[in-house]
Scaffold this active site. Structure first.
Site, mmCIF file in Angstrom:
data_model
loop_
_atom_site.group_PDB
_atom_site.id
_atom_site.type_symbol
_atom_site.label_atom_id
_atom_site.label_comp_id
_atom_site.label_asym_id
_atom_site.label_seq_id
_atom_site.Cartn_x
_atom_site.Cartn_y
_atom_site.Cartn_z
ATOM 1 N N TYR A 319 0.527 -0.958 -0.110
ATOM 2 C CA TYR A 319 0.433 0.028 0.020
ATOM 3 C C TYR A 319 0.985 1.281 0.109
ATOM 4 O O TYR A 319 1.588 0.937 1.043
ATOM 5 C CB TYR A 319 -0.609 0.421 1.656
ATOM 6 C CG TYR A 319 -1.689 1.090 0.863
ATOM 7 C CD1 TYR A 319 -2.148 1.902 0.464
ATOM 8 C CD2 TYR A 319 -1.819 1.476 2.596
ATOM 9 C CE1 TYR A 319 -3.452 2.871 0.299
ATOM 10 C CE2 TYR A 319 -2.559 3.094 2.507
ATOM 11 C CZ TYR A 319 -3.352 3.548 1.870
ATOM 12 O OH TYR A 319 -4.290 4.255 1.715
ATOM 13 N N CYS A 320 0.352 2.088 -1.272
ATOM 14 C CA CYS A 320 1.462 3.802 -0.914
ATOM 15 C C CYS A 320 2.803 2.952 -0.933
ATOM 16 O O CYS A 320 3.229 2.747 -2.043
ATOM 17 C CB CYS A 320 0.375 4.345 0.249
ATOM 18 S SG CYS A 320 1.717 6.128 -0.037
ATOM 19 N N LEU A 321 3.419 4.096 -0.439
ATOM 20 C CA LEU A 321 4.995 3.875 -0.098
ATOM 21 C C LEU A 321 5.574 1.733 -0.213
ATOM 22 O O LEU A 321 6.296 1.680 -0.620
ATOM 23 C CB LEU A 321 5.387 4.443 0.311
ATOM 24 C CG LEU A 321 6.852 4.886 1.352
ATOM 25 C CD1 LEU A 321 7.945 4.407 -0.108
ATOM 26 C CD2 LEU A 321 7.532 5.757 2.757
ATOM 27 N N GLY A 323 3.596 -0.305 -1.413
ATOM 28 C CA GLY A 323 3.823 -0.830 -2.977
ATOM 29 C C GLY A 323 5.063 -0.422 -3.572
ATOM 30 O O GLY A 323 5.565 -1.315 -4.441
ATOM 31 N N LEU A 347 -1.694 -1.345 -4.059
ATOM 32 C CA LEU A 347 -2.900 -0.198 -3.986
ATOM 33 C C LEU A 347 -2.214 1.336 -3.884
ATOM 34 O O LEU A 347 -1.615 1.606 -2.336
ATOM 35 C CB LEU A 347 -3.297 -0.946 -1.970
ATOM 36 C CG LEU A 347 -3.588 -2.330 -2.355
ATOM 37 C CD1 LEU A 347 -3.801 -2.541 -0.609
ATOM 38 C CD2 LEU A 347 -4.361 -2.714 -3.337
#
Length: 588
Positions: A319-321, A323, A347
């Site tokens: 998720y985010c960083l 990811g 994500l």
């Protein structure tokens, strides 16, 4: 001898002067990095200077701007004198003028004048030639900040809702608003600071109200705790899911309240779920590198998850960083013929930072040195500074509208688990954060094949595992068109989802959540590229949560069901170190 000695002393004097100058420069950079403006004055001044130069050398643009101003004035005059239809309407996501009385005079005229001026200024800034894209974006951002501050909704004598509330309550709303302002800005002895928004955080306690999915910490090192969640089904998919959250904030965005916890929902669908809980770093982790997060975080967790489950592969979800880190790890594993992942889920995660969104406004060669100097002194970037940057990107909703509701209308912010999580900020190690900003935002190394892992470059294009990527419609942190660039970087099978909501709320989109929709389409391995706008036009909107589509996708790329895994496999024992949510998530 005398000559040699004199030369040595002269060199020493020059070295002393250089050190002194360097220290003074570093102090100045630290001061600039701590300013609340969002970017150092030098960077802002350079952007404004470049824009003014472009404007001064563009007489045609100036004449067009004057013509546009006359048109705006004529439109306003028509509305004001003839009573015709509004000349301009607020944007769909602009809720500042939603109160019904804004449609009554004279308030409607305030709105029309402001919106026409706002549109004209943005048009002029955007149209001025000979300005670099980054500088132009900075000037538009500066202008937007100034205009948002001047909105008539922010002034009590121009805002009809405030006027009516004040008349009806006898001014009690302003008294209550002052109390909330005092709580937020003048913290007393022993207070963490902030009363109005702390109400939401205090109502949602980690381990009591949020992050309550049953599980245990099965592994811990200096950087992570790895949580394994207890199964709720008699059989589970053979491959576990390893979730890599961002370490910009705490992991439990994915394990909020029981009704909207993604982790709990995945467990209930028959998946064995592991999730990393990152340590909140202090000065002792100042030299932690970005690659340390891959090795001591993701890779260590993957090894433990596979040892506990006995599975050959795991579904990797970031998720985010987290990811971005997952994509780098997957690329390195593909390069090294490491076949331990079954699929990759991204994500709201970027792999190409060429159009990285609003955060790139704060990152250039003038802004990074002050930030690096400040982090060198403390050893980390404070979470409040990161939160402040995010707030500036959505200042209408996160700053001004909240201020109006609290300080002018006297309304304490509504309690929510998402708001409480958002206040629970974390720090970033100095070296890691500097490497991340330079290598990704400034140099875009991952997308260009210059990202080094173990001294050798990696390419996202080497990933041959199926990819599930999610973008959110109103994301100002990882814009969905930027997330969509995974289609350009990799020829593997890519299933892309575009869902309603922003960077956080779009991901926390549980089944049953009202007014949710998403679009989904698969590009098979080796398929032709479709640009994001064409993709959006072709993908049919679907009501509901994208979680259900993801679960179906994960199941399709999983092996047969098995009994839930024990804690010891092949002689490797992982004792229960602490009940979920562990200890690192509680660190302030």
């Amino acid at each position: 001898m005398t000559s040699d000695l004199a030369l040595s002393r002269e060199e020493e004097d020059r070295a002393f002067d250089t050190d002194w100058a360097a220290r003074l420069d570093a102090s100045a950079r630290r001061i600039m990095a701590g300013l609340p403006s969002g970017s150092p004055p030098v960077s802002s001044a350079l952007a404004m200077a470049e824009w003014w130069a472009g404007w001064a050398m563009s007489p045609g643009t100036q004449m067009a701007a004057m013509s546009s101003a006359l048109t705006c004035a004529a439109r306003f005059w028509s509305v004001a004198t003839l009573g015709g239809a509004d000349a301009i309407a607020p944007a769909r996501d602009d809720h500042r003028f939603a109160y019904p009385s804004w449609r009554d005079r004279p308030f409607s005229l305030f709105v029309q004048a402001f919106l026409l001026a706002e549109g004209w200024i943005d048009e002029v800034v955007a149209a001025t030639p000979s300005v670099s894209p980054h500088r132009r974006a900075m000037v538009r951002f500066i202008a937007k900040q100034a205009l948002d501050a001047m909105s008539p909704s922010n002034f009590p004598w121009l805002n009809p809702e405030v006027i009516e509330r004040t008349a009806a309550s006898g001014g009690h709303n302003l008294v209550q608003g002052f109390r909330l302002w005092r709580e937020d800005n003048l913290p007393g002895p022993g207070k963490v600071g902030g009363g109005a928004e702390d109400l939401a955080r205090d109502a949602y306690v980690v381990g009591r109200d949020v992050a309550v999915t049953p599980g245990v910490v099965v592994f811990r090192n200096d950087l992570i705790e790895l949580i394994q969640y207890a199964p709720t089904t008699p059989v589970v998919r053979a491959e576990p899911i390893l979730i890599v959250p961002a370490w910009i904030m705490k992991y439990y965005i994915l394990d909020l309240s029981p009704h909207n916890s993604m982790i709990r929902w995945l467990v209930d669908q028959g998946f064995t779920v592991f999730c990393l809980s990152w340590r909140n770093p202090g000065p002792e982790l100042r030299d932690t590198t970005f690659d340390d997060y891959r090795v001591e975080g993701l890779q260590a967790a993957l090894t433990v998850a596979l040892a506990i489950t006995g599975a050959a592969r795991a579904h990797l979800a970031g998720y985010c960083l987290g990811g971005t880190l997952a994509a780098i790890a997957a690329a390195a594993m593909a390069r090294d013929a490491d076949d331990r992942i079954a699929s990759l889920t991204l994500l709201a995660a970027q792999t190409d930072f060429s159009e990285a969104g609003g955060l790139s406004l704060f990152i250039d060669e003038q802004q990074l040195p002050p930030l690096e100097a400040m982090m060198a002194e403390t050893g980390y970037l404070d979470g409040g500074q990161m939160a402040g940057a995010f707030a500036l990107l959505a200042d209408r909703d996160l700053i001004w509208s909240r201020a109006v509701r609290a300080y002018l209308l006297g309304e304490a912010p509504p309690n929510s688990d998402l708001m409480a999580w958002n206040r629970d900020t974390t720090r970033m190690p100095a070296r890691m954060h500097a490497e991340y900003l330079r290598q990704m935002f400034l140099e875009n190394r991952l997308a260009t094949g210059h990202c080094l892992v173990d001294g050798r470059p990696v390419s996202v294009g080497d990933i041959r595992k199926p990819i599930f990527a999610v973008g959110t419609e109103t994301d100002h942190v990882a814009p969905w068109r930027s997330v969509f660039k995974i289609h350009l970087l990799d020829d593997a099978d890519v299933t892309f989802v575009l869902t309603a909501g922003g960077h956080n709320a779009g991901i926390v989109s549980e089944p049953g959540h009202p007014r949710r929709h998403y679009r989904i389409a698969e590009r098979p391995a080796g398929g032709a590229y479709v640009d994001p706008d064409s993709w959006q036009a072709a993908a049919r909107p679907r009501d509901g949560s994208w979680w259900t589509a993801w679960a179906v996708w994960l199941a399709a790329h999983s092996s047969a069901d098995t009994p839930p895994p024990p804690k010891a496999v092949a002689g490797a024992t992982f004792p229960d170190l602490a009940p979920a949510p562990g200890t690192y998530v509680r660190e302030g």
